[in-house]
Scaffold this motif. Structure first.
Motif, PDB file in Angstrom:
ATOM      1  N   ILE A   1      30.077  36.384  16.016  1.00 26.06           N
ATOM      2  CA  ILE A   1      31.254  36.350  16.892  1.00 26.06           C
ATOM      3  C   ILE A   1      31.187  37.521  17.867  1.00 26.06           C
ATOM      4  O   ILE A   1      31.422  37.366  19.067  1.00 26.06           O
ATOM      5  N   ASP A   2      30.849  38.702  17.358  1.00 28.27           N
ATOM      6  CA  ASP A   2      30.740  39.886  18.211  1.00 28.27           C
ATOM      7  C   ASP A   2      29.641  39.700  19.260  1.00 28.27           C
ATOM      8  O   ASP A   2      29.847  40.005  20.441  1.00 28.27           O
ATOM      9  N   LEU A   3      28.507  39.179  18.859  1.00 28.29           N
ATOM     10  CA  LEU A   3      27.418  38.923  19.804  1.00 28.29           C
ATOM     11  C   LEU A   3      27.868  37.941  20.886  1.00 28.29           C
ATOM     12  O   LEU A   3      27.605  38.138  22.074  1.00 28.29           O
ATOM     13  N   GLY A   4      28.586  36.902  20.476  1.00 25.46           N
ATOM     14  CA  GLY A   4      29.110  35.937  21.439  1.00 25.46           C
ATOM     15  C   GLY A   4      30.097  36.571  22.409  1.00 25.46           C
ATOM     16  O   GLY A   4      30.105  36.242  23.602  1.00 25.46           O
ATOM     17  N   ASN A   5      30.911  37.493  21.918  1.00 22.94           N
ATOM     18  CA  ASN A   5      31.846  38.190  22.800  1.00 22.94           C
ATOM     19  C   ASN A   5      31.105  38.988  23.862  1.00 22.94           C
ATOM     20  O   ASN A   5      31.525  39.017  25.025  1.00 22.94           O
ATOM     21  N   TRP A   6      30.011  39.648  23.476  1.00 23.32           N
ATOM     22  CA  TRP A   6      29.208  40.373  24.475  1.00 23.32           C
ATOM     23  C   TRP A   6      28.588  39.395  25.469  1.00 23.32           C
ATOM     24  O   TRP A   6      28.595  39.628  26.675  1.00 23.32           O
ATOM     25  N   ALA A   7      28.056  38.273  24.956  1.00 21.98           N
ATOM     26  CA  ALA A   7      27.400  37.291  25.829  1.00 21.98           C
ATOM     27  C   ALA A   7      28.383  36.675  26.826  1.00 21.98           C
ATOM     28  O   ALA A   7      27.999  36.360  27.956  1.00 21.98           O
ATOM     29  N   GLU A   8      29.627  36.498  26.409  1.00 21.98           N
ATOM     30  CA  GLU A   8      30.648  35.933  27.289  1.00 21.98           C
ATOM     31  C   GLU A   8      31.328  36.993  28.154  1.00 21.98           C
ATOM     32  O   GLU A   8      32.300  36.706  28.843  1.00 21.98           O
ATOM     33  N   GLU A   9      30.830  38.224  28.062  1.00 21.95           N
ATOM     34  CA  GLU A   9      31.339  39.357  28.838  1.00 21.95           C
ATOM     35  C   GLU A   9      32.808  39.658  28.554  1.00 21.95           C
ATOM     36  O   GLU A   9      33.554  40.083  29.429  1.00 21.95           O
ATOM     37  N   LYS A  10      33.218  39.451  27.298  1.00 15.10           N
ATOM     38  CA  LYS A  10      34.566  39.830  26.897  1.00 15.10           C
ATOM     39  C   LYS A  10      34.666  41.338  26.714  1.00 15.10           C
ATOM     40  O   LYS A  10      35.747  41.896  26.780  1.00 15.10           O
ATOM     41  N   TYR A  11      33.540  41.969  26.443  1.00 15.37           N
ATOM     42  CA  TYR A  11      33.477  43.423  26.345  1.00 15.37           C
ATOM     43  C   TYR A  11      32.789  43.929  27.607  1.00 15.37           C
ATOM     44  O   TYR A  11      31.814  43.342  28.068  1.00 15.37           O
ATOM     45  N   VAL A  12      33.276  45.014  28.147  1.00 18.44           N
ATOM     46  CA  VAL A  12      32.630  45.619  29.309  1.00 18.44           C
ATOM     47  C   VAL A  12      32.645  47.135  29.168  1.00 18.44           C
ATOM     48  O   VAL A  12      33.515  47.702  28.508  1.00 18.44           O
ATOM     49  N   ILE A  13      31.680  47.750  29.770  1.00 13.79           N
ATOM     50  CA  ILE A  13      31.661  49.203  29.876  1.00 13.79           C
ATOM     51  C   ILE A  13      32.203  49.495  31.258  1.00 13.79           C
ATOM     52  O   ILE A  13      31.602  49.132  32.270  1.00 13.79           O
ATOM     53  N   SER A  14      33.379  50.115  31.309  1.00 11.84           N
ATOM     54  CA  SER A  14      34.109  50.223  32.567  1.00 11.84           C
ATOM     55  C   SER A  14      33.387  51.061  33.613  1.00 11.84           C
ATOM     56  O   SER A  14      33.354  50.698  34.771  1.00 11.84           O
ATOM     57  N   THR A  15      32.846  52.182  33.224  1.00 11.32           N
ATOM     58  CA  THR A  15      32.108  53.020  34.174  1.00 11.32           C
ATOM     59  C   THR A  15      30.908  53.623  33.468  1.00 11.32           C
ATOM     60  O   THR A  15      30.987  53.998  32.294  1.00 11.32           O
ATOM     61  N   PRO A  16      29.797  53.735  34.158  1.00 18.46           N
ATOM     62  CA  PRO A  16      28.623  54.360  33.529  1.00 18.46           C
ATOM     63  C   PRO A  16      28.869  55.853  33.287  1.00 18.46           C
ATOM     64  O   PRO A  16      29.641  56.485  34.010  1.00 18.46           O
ATOM     65  N   LEU A  17      28.226  56.394  32.275  1.00 21.63           N
ATOM     66  CA  LEU A  17      28.325  57.824  32.018  1.00 21.63           C
ATOM     67  C   LEU A  17      27.499  58.591  33.039  1.00 21.63           C
ATOM     68  O   LEU A  17      26.383  58.188  33.365  1.00 21.63           O
ATOM     69  N   SER A  18      28.044  59.673  33.512  1.00 22.19           N
ATOM     70  CA  SER A  18      27.284  60.556  34.391  1.00 22.19           C
ATOM     71  C   SER A  18      26.540  61.563  33.514  1.00 22.19           C
ATOM     72  O   SER A  18      26.877  61.742  32.337  1.00 22.19           O
ATOM     73  N   PRO A  19      25.537  62.243  34.034  1.00 24.65           N
ATOM     74  CA  PRO A  19      24.846  63.265  33.233  1.00 24.65           C
ATOM     75  C   PRO A  19      25.804  64.330  32.690  1.00 24.65           C
ATOM     76  O   PRO A  19      25.632  64.806  31.577  1.00 24.65           O
ATOM     77  N   ASN A  20      26.831  64.682  33.464  1.00 21.29           N
ATOM     78  CA  ASN A  20      27.806  65.670  32.991  1.00 21.29           C
ATOM     79  C   ASN A  20      28.613  65.135  31.813  1.00 21.29           C
ATOM     80  O   ASN A  20      28.903  65.866  30.873  1.00 21.29           O
ATOM     81  N   ASP A  21      28.991  63.858  31.857  1.00 19.51           N
ATOM     82  CA  ASP A  21      29.735  63.253  30.752  1.00 19.51           C
ATOM     83  C   ASP A  21      28.900  63.277  29.475  1.00 19.51           C
ATOM     84  O   ASP A  21      29.390  63.588  28.399  1.00 19.51           O
ATOM     85  N   LEU A  22      27.628  62.944  29.600  1.00 16.92           N
ATOM     86  CA  LEU A  22      26.738  62.921  28.450  1.00 16.92           C
ATOM     87  C   LEU A  22      26.580  64.323  27.868  1.00 16.92           C
ATOM     88  O   LEU A  22      26.624  64.513  26.658  1.00 16.92           O
ATOM     89  N   ALA A  23      26.433  65.314  28.722  1.00 20.61           N
ATOM     90  CA  ALA A  23      26.308  66.699  28.250  1.00 20.61           C
ATOM     91  C   ALA A  23      27.572  67.125  27.512  1.00 20.61           C
ATOM     92  O   ALA A  23      27.488  67.801  26.475  1.00 20.61           O
TER      93      ALA A  23
END
Length: 59
Positions: free
Chosen positions: A27-49
């Motif tokens: 079910i979780d895999l299907g949710n990702w495939a149907e784009e029900k989950y999204v990563i709103s903004t990519p992490l910047s190098p500063n965020d990762l640090a």
């Protein structure tokens, strides 16, 4: 810990961890495939640090 799909209890020894069953895993895999989950903004190098220096990140 609880299964993110059905909220049933899960232990570290469960074969489908963090899910309680193959059904919830799919079910979780299907949710990702149907784009029900999204990563709103990519992490910047500063965020990762900042995450790497955070004590809770290491736990």
């Amino acid at each position: 810990m609880k299964c993110p799909i059905c909220k049933q209890s899960v232990t570290l020894r469960d074969p489908f961890m963090p899910f309680c069953s193959e059904r919830c895993k799919l079910i979780d895999l299907g949710n990702w495939a149907e784009e029900k989950y999204v990563i709103s903004t990519p992490l910047s190098p500063n965020d990762l640090a900042n995450l790497e220096s955070d004590d809770e990140f290491r736990r």
